[in-house]
Design a protein around this motif. Structure first.
Motif, PDB file in Angstrom:
ATOM      1  N   LYS A  15       0.872  -1.179   0.000  1.00 58.76           N
ATOM      2  CA  LYS A  15       0.000   0.000   0.000  1.00 58.76           C
ATOM      3  C   LYS A  15       0.908   1.228   0.000  1.00 58.76           C
ATOM      4  CE  LYS A  15      -2.343  -1.453   3.674  1.00 58.76           C
ATOM      5  NZ  LYS A  15      -2.176  -2.920   3.720  1.00 58.76           N
TER       6      LYS A  15
ATOM      7  N   TYR B  87       0.818   5.570   0.389  1.00 54.47           N
ATOM      8  CA  TYR B  87       0.024   6.744   0.760  1.00 54.47           C
ATOM      9  C   TYR B  87       0.803   8.007   0.406  1.00 54.47           C
ATOM     10  CZ  TYR B  87      -2.675   3.417   3.564  1.00 54.47           C
ATOM     11  OH  TYR B  87      -3.436   2.351   3.984  1.00 54.47           O
TER      12      TYR B  87
ATOM     13  N   LYS C  21      -4.520   7.179   0.013  1.00 59.36           N
ATOM     14  CA  LYS C  21      -4.092   5.886  -0.510  1.00 59.36           C
ATOM     15  C   LYS C  21      -4.062   5.898  -2.027  1.00 59.36           C
ATOM     16  CE  LYS C  21      -5.107   0.947  -0.036  1.00 59.36           C
ATOM     17  NZ  LYS C  21      -6.059  -0.050   0.556  1.00 59.36           N
TER      18      LYS C  21
ATOM     19  N   VAL D  15       0.693   2.109  -7.442  1.00 58.77           N
ATOM     20  CA  VAL D  15       1.654   1.560  -6.486  1.00 58.77           C
ATOM     21  C   VAL D  15       2.801   0.864  -7.215  1.00 58.77           C
ATOM     22  CG1 VAL D  15       1.974  -0.090  -4.594  1.00 58.77           C
ATOM     23  CG2 VAL D  15      -0.088   1.329  -4.682  1.00 58.77           C
TER      24      VAL D  15
ATOM     25  N   TYR E 228       6.635  -0.494   7.608  1.00 65.12           N
ATOM     26  CA  TYR E 228       6.227   0.877   7.330  1.00 65.12           C
ATOM     27  C   TYR E 228       7.491   1.694   7.099  1.00 65.12           C
ATOM     28  CZ  TYR E 228       1.398   0.199   8.927  1.00 65.12           C
ATOM     29  OH  TYR E 228       0.093  -0.218   9.064  1.00 65.12           O
TER      30      TYR E 228
ATOM     31  N   PRO F 100      -1.115   7.097   8.143  1.00 64.34           N
ATOM     32  CA  PRO F 100      -2.087   7.642   7.177  1.00 64.34           C
ATOM     33  C   PRO F 100      -3.544   7.391   7.504  1.00 64.34           C
ATOM     34  CG  PRO F 100      -0.267   6.577   6.039  1.00 64.34           C
ATOM     35  CD  PRO F 100      -0.107   6.255   7.484  1.00 64.34           C
ATOM     36  N   PHE F 101      -3.842   6.403   8.344  1.00 65.90           N
ATOM     37  CA  PHE F 101      -5.251   6.152   8.663  1.00 65.90           C
ATOM     38  C   PHE F 101      -5.594   6.534  10.099  1.00 65.90           C
ATOM     39  CE2 PHE F 101      -2.685   2.467   7.655  1.00 65.90           C
ATOM     40  CZ  PHE F 101      -2.480   1.862   8.890  1.00 65.90           C
TER      41      PHE F 101
END
Length: 418
Positions: free
Chosen positions: A63, A65, A70, A76, A143, A151-152
């Motif tokens: 993923k 961001y 996202k 990606v 990460y 990010p969330f």
């Protein structure tokens, strides 16, 4: 609790009693073989998995961001690490020229962690011995980036998390579930200044380890500097009742099979004139008769096989798959001597055994060629397949079973003999 010089038995005993699923912990300068999973090693794993994604034209497992938003899966693929980046910092230099705030997440590094998987297994073996084997699984995540906040936002997972920074400083801010229940606006929040005084801040750098329980609400914070942190998440959101029920359902679905299943159930009387239901349809009665014939040995074997299959992945979501192609001339050895091929004696057939590795279950004959080969490999020997599996119809089936175990990652690369 005193900080340990190393993760020894004394540490794990205290961790299980005082920390696990109870409160966060921060350890500084920990002596652990996990230090071998360094920034360079993480970069190699990232490139390996990124190359696989590019080959498949599928970014599943990654993923990305940008400024907290996202990116689409197709986008990606364009920003994944490449060998030419040379390092995590090299990758960061390329990304920061494109994005002022970015975060790359990868949760499938276990698939390509061939050379260092044994280090994770040594760590989790000690953990599981003291806190129990996860009913779901553990997974390795990563990460990296210069993002200022996760990010969330503030969130909670269903897993206890061990974090291992390999580049830069990492800060995690945590809240108790009781506090968030009283302050639900924290859920997915990015602005929480008034709540900081009620939080706990964990700080870590390379060589340090942090842990928080599955109930902790958390968010990562940064001043915009680059950092890279891999983690081990131990998912604890599946109860014994759930896993037992799942295993029982799978077992019964094989035993109780209606001879003519049409999507409807024939019946003689649905109910009396006064609404009383007193009679089961014949299909139910036949199924009950089958259940009544089940023996303790059958149930024991079914659950033991399910347990063996579950633990054969050493508690991980995935294990590195194998590339060994089996032939009678192959010389094999276990890829990890501490991860043997598991087997069990059938409780219902004296000459039958079940074998498992990496979540794969195959059958064999007790004291047959495959069984003897597995025992030799599990004892640390290097063995030639053809010395155990002689040419026959049974040997052909054993070769097929052996290939499934090889595909699951049981063996180091075979060397053909001439």
């Amino acid at each position: 609790m005193a900080l340990p010089a190393k993760l020894d038995q004394k540490f794990w005993t205290g961790f299980a009693r005082n920390i696990w699923e109870k409160k966060p912990l921060s350890l500084k300068n920990v002596q652990s073989s996990l230090s071998e999973i360094s920034a360079d090693e993480i970069f190699k794993l990232l490139v390996l998995f990124a190359d696989r994604c590019r080959k498949l034209n599928d970014s599943e497992g990654f993923k990305f961001y940008i400024d907290g938003f996202k990116a689409d899966p197709d986008e990606v693929l364009q920003v994944l690490p490449e060998k030419s980046d040379k390092s995590l910092l090299g990758y960061h230099e390329r990304m920061k020229a494109l994005f002022p705030d970015y975060c790359l997440v990868c949760d499938e590094l276990l698939q390509v962690n061939h050379s260092k998987q044994h280090l994770l297994t040594e760590f989790t073996d000690q953990l599981y011995q003291h806190v129990g084997f996860p009913n779901r699984f553990s997974e390795m995540g990563l990460y990296l980036g210069n993002y200022r906040k996760t990010p969330f936002g503030v969130h909670v997972d269903s897993c206890g998390v061990f974090s291992f920074p390999v580049v830069g400083k990492k800060e995690f801010r945590l809240w108790s579930p009781e506090y968030v229940k009283k302050n639900p606006s924290l859920d997915r929040a990015f602005s929480y200044e008034k709540h900081k005084k009620h939080s706990q801040l964990l700080e870590a750098g390379p060589g340090d380890i942090t842990y928080w329980p599955s109930s902790a609400w958390h968010i990562a914070e940064s001043d915009g500097s680059f950092s890279a942190t891999w983690s081990l998440g131990v998912w604890v959101d599946k109860s014994h009742q759930e896993i037992f029920s799942d295993n029982l359902k799978n077992f019964l679905s094989e035993k109780v099979v209606a001879t003519k299943s049409t999507g409807t159930t024939a019946y003689k009387y649905r109910h009396s004139k006064l609404g009383e239901v007193i009679e089961l349809p014949k299909a139910y009665q036949d199924s009950i008769a089958l259940l009544q014939k089940l023996t303790t040995a059958e149930l024991q074997e079914a659950f033991l096989s399910s347990w063996m299959k579950h633990i054969s992945s050493q508690g991980f979501k995935t294990v590195p798959t194998g590339t060994v192609k089996i032939s009678p001339k192959s010389r094999l050895s276990l890829r990890n001597p501490k991860a043997p091929i598991l087997w069990q004696q059938s409780a219902t057939a004296k000459n039958k055994i079940h074998l498992s590795f990496g979540g794969i279950l195959v059958n064999g004959v007790k004291n047959g060629g495959l069984h003897k080969l597995v025992l030799a490999l599990n004892s640390g020997e290097s063995a030639v397949v053809g010395s155990y599996l002689k040419s026959s119809a049974a040997a052909k089936k054993d070769l097929q079973a052996l290939q499934l175990l090889a595909d699951a990652g049981a063996f180091s690369r075979g060397e053909a003999i001439l």
